[in-house]
Design a protein around this motif. Structure first.
Motif, mmCIF file in Angstrom:
data_model
loop_
_atom_site.group_PDB
_atom_site.id
_atom_site.type_symbol
_atom_site.label_atom_id
_atom_site.label_comp_id
_atom_site.label_asym_id
_atom_site.label_seq_id
_atom_site.Cartn_x
_atom_site.Cartn_y
_atom_site.Cartn_z
ATOM 1 N N ASP A 104 40.562 26.830 36.996
ATOM 2 C CA ASP A 104 41.347 27.817 37.745
ATOM 3 C C ASP A 104 42.358 28.497 36.809
ATOM 4 O OD1 ASP A 104 43.335 29.051 39.314
ATOM 5 O OD2 ASP A 104 43.011 27.654 40.971
ATOM 6 N N PRO A 105 42.341 29.820 36.719
ATOM 7 C CA PRO A 105 43.236 30.513 35.775
ATOM 8 C C PRO A 105 44.719 30.250 36.043
ATOM 9 C CG PRO A 105 42.031 32.079 37.169
ATOM 10 C CD PRO A 105 41.404 30.749 37.378
ATOM 11 N N GLU A 106 45.089 29.960 37.271
ATOM 12 C CA GLU A 106 46.503 29.621 37.538
ATOM 13 C C GLU A 106 46.866 28.322 36.837
ATOM 14 O OE1 GLU A 106 47.216 29.653 41.763
ATOM 15 O OE2 GLU A 106 46.355 31.660 41.988
ATOM 16 N N ILE A 107 45.921 27.385 36.812
ATOM 17 C CA ILE A 107 46.153 26.120 36.117
ATOM 18 C C ILE A 107 46.134 26.344 34.600
ATOM 19 C CG2 ILE A 107 45.184 23.821 35.696
ATOM 20 C CD1 ILE A 107 44.285 23.783 38.605
ATOM 21 N N LEU A 109 47.199 28.958 33.098
ATOM 22 C CA LEU A 109 48.491 29.558 32.736
ATOM 23 C C LEU A 109 49.607 28.510 32.746
ATOM 24 C CD1 LEU A 109 49.821 32.207 31.947
ATOM 25 C CD2 LEU A 109 50.251 32.668 34.372
ATOM 26 N N ALA A 110 49.607 27.658 33.760
ATOM 27 C CA ALA A 110 50.632 26.599 33.836
ATOM 28 C C ALA A 110 50.517 25.674 32.620
ATOM 29 C CB ALA A 110 50.464 25.813 35.135
ATOM 30 N N THR A 111 49.288 25.354 32.270
ATOM 31 C CA THR A 111 49.058 24.473 31.128
ATOM 32 C C THR A 111 49.582 25.113 29.849
ATOM 33 O OG1 THR A 111 47.059 23.650 32.194
ATOM 34 C CG2 THR A 111 47.277 23.259 29.818
ATOM 35 N N LEU A 112 49.274 26.377 29.704
ATOM 36 C CA LEU A 112 49.678 27.093 28.501
ATOM 37 C C LEU A 112 51.192 27.068 28.313
ATOM 38 C CD1 LEU A 112 49.007 28.857 26.114
ATOM 39 C CD2 LEU A 112 48.775 30.807 27.655
ATOM 40 N N ARG A 113 51.913 27.117 29.417
ATOM 41 C CA ARG A 113 53.385 27.153 29.353
ATOM 42 C C ARG A 113 53.973 25.843 28.874
ATOM 43 N NH1 ARG A 113 53.671 30.951 34.583
ATOM 44 N NH2 ARG A 113 53.803 32.920 33.447
ATOM 45 N N SER A 114 53.155 24.788 28.908
ATOM 46 C CA SER A 114 53.693 23.494 28.454
ATOM 47 C C SER A 114 53.398 23.223 26.978
ATOM 48 C CB SER A 114 53.170 22.368 29.347
ATOM 49 O OG SER A 114 51.776 22.419 29.432
ATOM 50 N N ILE A 130 36.226 35.110 38.124
ATOM 51 C CA ILE A 130 36.236 36.577 38.081
ATOM 52 C C ILE A 130 36.152 37.128 39.505
ATOM 53 C CG2 ILE A 130 35.004 38.624 37.237
ATOM 54 C CD1 ILE A 130 34.043 36.869 34.861
ATOM 55 N N ASP A 131 35.335 36.486 40.314
ATOM 56 C CA ASP A 131 35.184 36.913 41.713
ATOM 57 C C ASP A 131 36.411 36.586 42.557
ATOM 58 O OD1 ASP A 131 32.672 38.018 41.573
ATOM 59 O OD2 ASP A 131 31.626 36.165 42.083
ATOM 60 N N HIS A 132 36.943 35.370 42.392
ATOM 61 C CA HIS A 132 37.917 34.866 43.368
ATOM 62 C C HIS A 132 39.373 34.871 42.902
ATOM 63 C CE1 HIS A 132 34.075 33.208 44.852
ATOM 64 N NE2 HIS A 132 34.608 33.435 46.025
ATOM 65 N N LYS A 133 39.601 34.878 41.596
ATOM 66 C CA LYS A 133 40.992 34.872 41.114
ATOM 67 C C LYS A 133 41.158 35.850 39.956
ATOM 68 C CE LYS A 133 42.669 30.599 42.926
ATOM 69 N NZ LYS A 133 43.729 29.584 42.786
ATOM 70 N N ARG A 134 40.685 37.030 40.194
ATOM 71 C CA ARG A 134 40.654 38.046 39.159
ATOM 72 C C ARG A 134 42.043 38.351 38.576
ATOM 73 N NH1 ARG A 134 37.126 41.942 37.780
ATOM 74 N NH2 ARG A 134 38.042 43.744 36.763
ATOM 75 N N ASP A 135 43.033 38.542 39.455
ATOM 76 C CA ASP A 135 44.369 38.907 38.979
ATOM 77 C C ASP A 135 44.985 37.789 38.133
ATOM 78 O OD1 ASP A 135 44.105 41.295 40.208
ATOM 79 O OD2 ASP A 135 45.326 40.797 41.963
ATOM 80 N N ALA A 136 44.830 36.550 38.609
ATOM 81 C CA ALA A 136 45.353 35.418 37.847
ATOM 82 C C ALA A 136 44.639 35.304 36.501
ATOM 83 C CB ALA A 136 45.186 34.125 38.640
ATOM 84 N N LEU A 137 43.348 35.572 36.510
ATOM 85 C CA LEU A 137 42.577 35.500 35.268
ATOM 86 C C LEU A 137 43.049 36.575 34.283
ATOM 87 C CD1 LEU A 137 40.277 34.351 33.582
ATOM 88 C CD2 LEU A 137 38.695 35.843 34.836
ATOM 89 N N LEU A 138 43.234 37.796 34.770
ATOM 90 C CA LEU A 138 43.710 38.871 33.887
ATOM 91 C C LEU A 138 45.103 38.546 33.347
ATOM 92 C CD1 LEU A 138 42.394 42.013 35.804
ATOM 93 C CD2 LEU A 138 41.454 40.965 33.727
ATOM 94 N N VAL A 140 46.380 35.448 32.731
ATOM 95 C CA VAL A 140 46.306 34.453 31.658
ATOM 96 C C VAL A 140 45.634 35.047 30.407
ATOM 97 C CG1 VAL A 140 44.200 33.317 32.516
ATOM 98 C CG2 VAL A 140 45.762 32.046 31.059
ATOM 99 N N ILE A 141 44.663 35.946 30.620
ATOM 100 C CA ILE A 141 44.022 36.606 29.469
ATOM 101 C C ILE A 141 45.072 37.342 28.622
ATOM 102 C CG2 ILE A 141 42.591 38.632 28.893
ATOM 103 C CD1 ILE A 141 40.505 37.580 30.872
ATOM 104 N N SER A 142 46.068 37.915 29.295
ATOM 105 C CA SER A 142 47.088 38.674 28.555
ATOM 106 C C SER A 142 47.987 37.761 27.720
ATOM 107 C CB SER A 142 47.934 39.504 29.530
ATOM 108 O OG SER A 142 48.819 38.661 30.249
ATOM 109 N N HIS A 143 47.888 36.440 27.935
ATOM 110 C CA HIS A 143 48.720 35.496 27.192
ATOM 111 C C HIS A 143 47.968 34.693 26.136
ATOM 112 C CE1 HIS A 143 51.324 36.243 30.707
ATOM 113 N NE2 HIS A 143 52.305 36.021 29.854
ATOM 114 N N VAL A 144 46.669 34.922 25.990
ATOM 115 C CA VAL A 144 45.918 34.138 25.005
ATOM 116 C C VAL A 144 45.522 35.010 23.815
ATOM 117 C CG1 VAL A 144 45.034 32.634 26.849
ATOM 118 C CG2 VAL A 144 43.609 34.521 25.982
ATOM 119 N N ASP A 145 45.060 34.350 22.764
ATOM 120 C CA ASP A 145 44.675 35.052 21.531
ATOM 121 C C ASP A 145 43.187 35.341 21.468
ATOM 122 O OD1 ASP A 145 47.357 34.721 20.066
ATOM 123 O OD2 ASP A 145 46.880 32.685 20.737
#
Lengths: 279, 279
Positions: A104-107, A109-114, A130-138, A140-145
């Motif tokens: 889950d992209p929300e998870i 993102l939370a993981t990344l913050r730690s 991509i289907d169900h949590k598109r906004d959350a996925l986008l 977290v994508i903006s925070h990764v390399d």
């Protein structure tokens, strides 16, 4: 000096059916494949969850048809994985390279913050998110390399049939590299300044495609951690190392192939990939 | 000194529909694309047939869907091409490199017999001949040096999903090289002693895929004729030149792209392909 790598993702028991064979209760899960590949290059830290009193381990039952390209999921039993909120221990907060496996992209993102100040973070995902949590996925994508996706996911995420367009769209959101995996057709690394094509390892047939993408990520981040670099040259070479680790994963069932691989095996296959494109 | 090249195949008027555009009465035919590509490298001799008193020219009406991978043939009017028995003039009997474009394999074999001592002969074919004249096709394959097919044709001809297996099966029948074309995924050259993998030219989108395979063959045989060599190095480089010529063909309608290409354009794209795989 080698950097360390943190992976956060699933550990599972798989039942895998291919036209040739059926194996039950084999080790699976994204974090398993990733870690077993990446440990060929650098020390690996793993955060995952397995069954216990509160429920069973994650179980996946999948089937491949003759073409061996996409798995049909017959059954998923999430078990303790369903409500899992990974906690990265304080002793892992200094991790230098991080792989956020497909969850889950929300998870993610939370993981990344730690993690305090990673040199590079890579993420994988799947069509479900991509289907169900598109906004959350986008987000977290903006925070990764580095974003690692297969071809159909790239197209779906960016709503275009053109893979180069999809890659540019993802790069515009922040990542410095996108790796698009194309199965037997190899993979392509996209950055803002160059593209790099890797052939696939030239097998007659694969035995079990499960875990190819996570093993790819293990070889990719593994090489970056081993060299401690994320420059253009390291990214190109990392793509070939990803291909090499994926090749070990698919040539035997479960993690057997990648588990049996040695650094000498890696070096030999890396040379073979280079020979394939040498004029 | 540059060798010369003979091509025997179709000349046609095409009607081509793509999602973006519809063009009618444009120049088409395998020999057209091949010759216009190959003349970038060496003198080309062409044997084909056009309409006149006895009937019209070959006409093809085809359509591509959004994915731009395979053409749907809506109508074919063979015209004078239907009963054509190509005659290679005595002045062409000394041709050094020969391309037998996609025609009836019995006619390919008869044509081949009228060339005295070619350095290398390449052949293209299609699913229709694999279905309807399999034995004749296998016979002519055993007499040529290079077989150029797309991936689905290779699989169909050798009754296997494994492209490397299919290539070995074809090589076992006599040819010294097999080129398997895979559209946007590039192409692979197989010989008994090595394989060589070429990326595709990295377009966002293609304009008209018609003639890609014949332009590929033109660049491939063109490079061999230009160097006068068919050694391993020449075969590897020829594969990249095939890719370059196919890229010109698909970026504009009909033969417009390949017709506008210059040797300088070829050199620039060849370098770009090499950059795509350089570590």
């Amino acid at each position: 000096m080698r950097s360390n790598i943190l992976v956060v993702g699933s550990l599972a028991y798989d039942d895998v059916q291919t036209p040739a064979e059926h194996r039950t209760d084999v080790l699976g899960g994204a974090a398993s494949y990733f870690a077993i590949a990446a440990r060929l290059y650098a020390p690996v830290r793993l955060v995952g969850v397995i069954g216990g009193r509160s429920g069973g381990s994650f179980r996946w039952l999948g089937r491949y048809d003759y073409a061996m390209n996409t798995a049909e999921t017959i059954n998923t039993d999430l078990g303790v994985f369903a409500d899992w909120q990974p906690r990265v221990p304080e002793s892992f907060a200094d991790s230098e390279f991080v792989f956020l496996a497909n969850i889950d992209p929300e998870i993610q993102l939370a993981t990344l913050r730690s993690v305090r100040a990673p040199k590079a973070v890579a993420l994988d995902t799947m069509n479900y998110w991509i289907d169900h949590k598109r906004d959350a996925l986008l987000e977290v994508i903006s925070h990764v390399d580095i974003v690692s996706v297969n071809e159909s996911e790239a197209r779906q995420l960016c709503d275009t049939i053109s893979v180069p367009k999809a890659a540019r769209d993802i790069l515009a959101r922040g990542p410095r590299a996108v790796v698009v995996k194309r199965g037997e057709y190899g993979s392509v690394l996209f950055t803002r300044s160059f593209s790099f094509w890797s052939p696939a390892f030239p097998f007659d047939e694969v035995t079990d495609p499960t875990g190819a993408g996570d093993s790819f990520a293990g070889g990719f981040l593994g090489h970056l951690a081993e060299t401690g670099s994320v420059d253009d040259r390291a990214l190109r070479r990392a793509t070939l190392h990803g291909t090499v680790c994926a090749s070990f994963a698919v040539e035997r069932f479960s993690v057997d192939g990648i588990e049996a691989a040695t650094p000498e095996d890696v070096a030999a296959r890396y040379r073979l990939l280079q020979d394939l494109v040498r004029v």
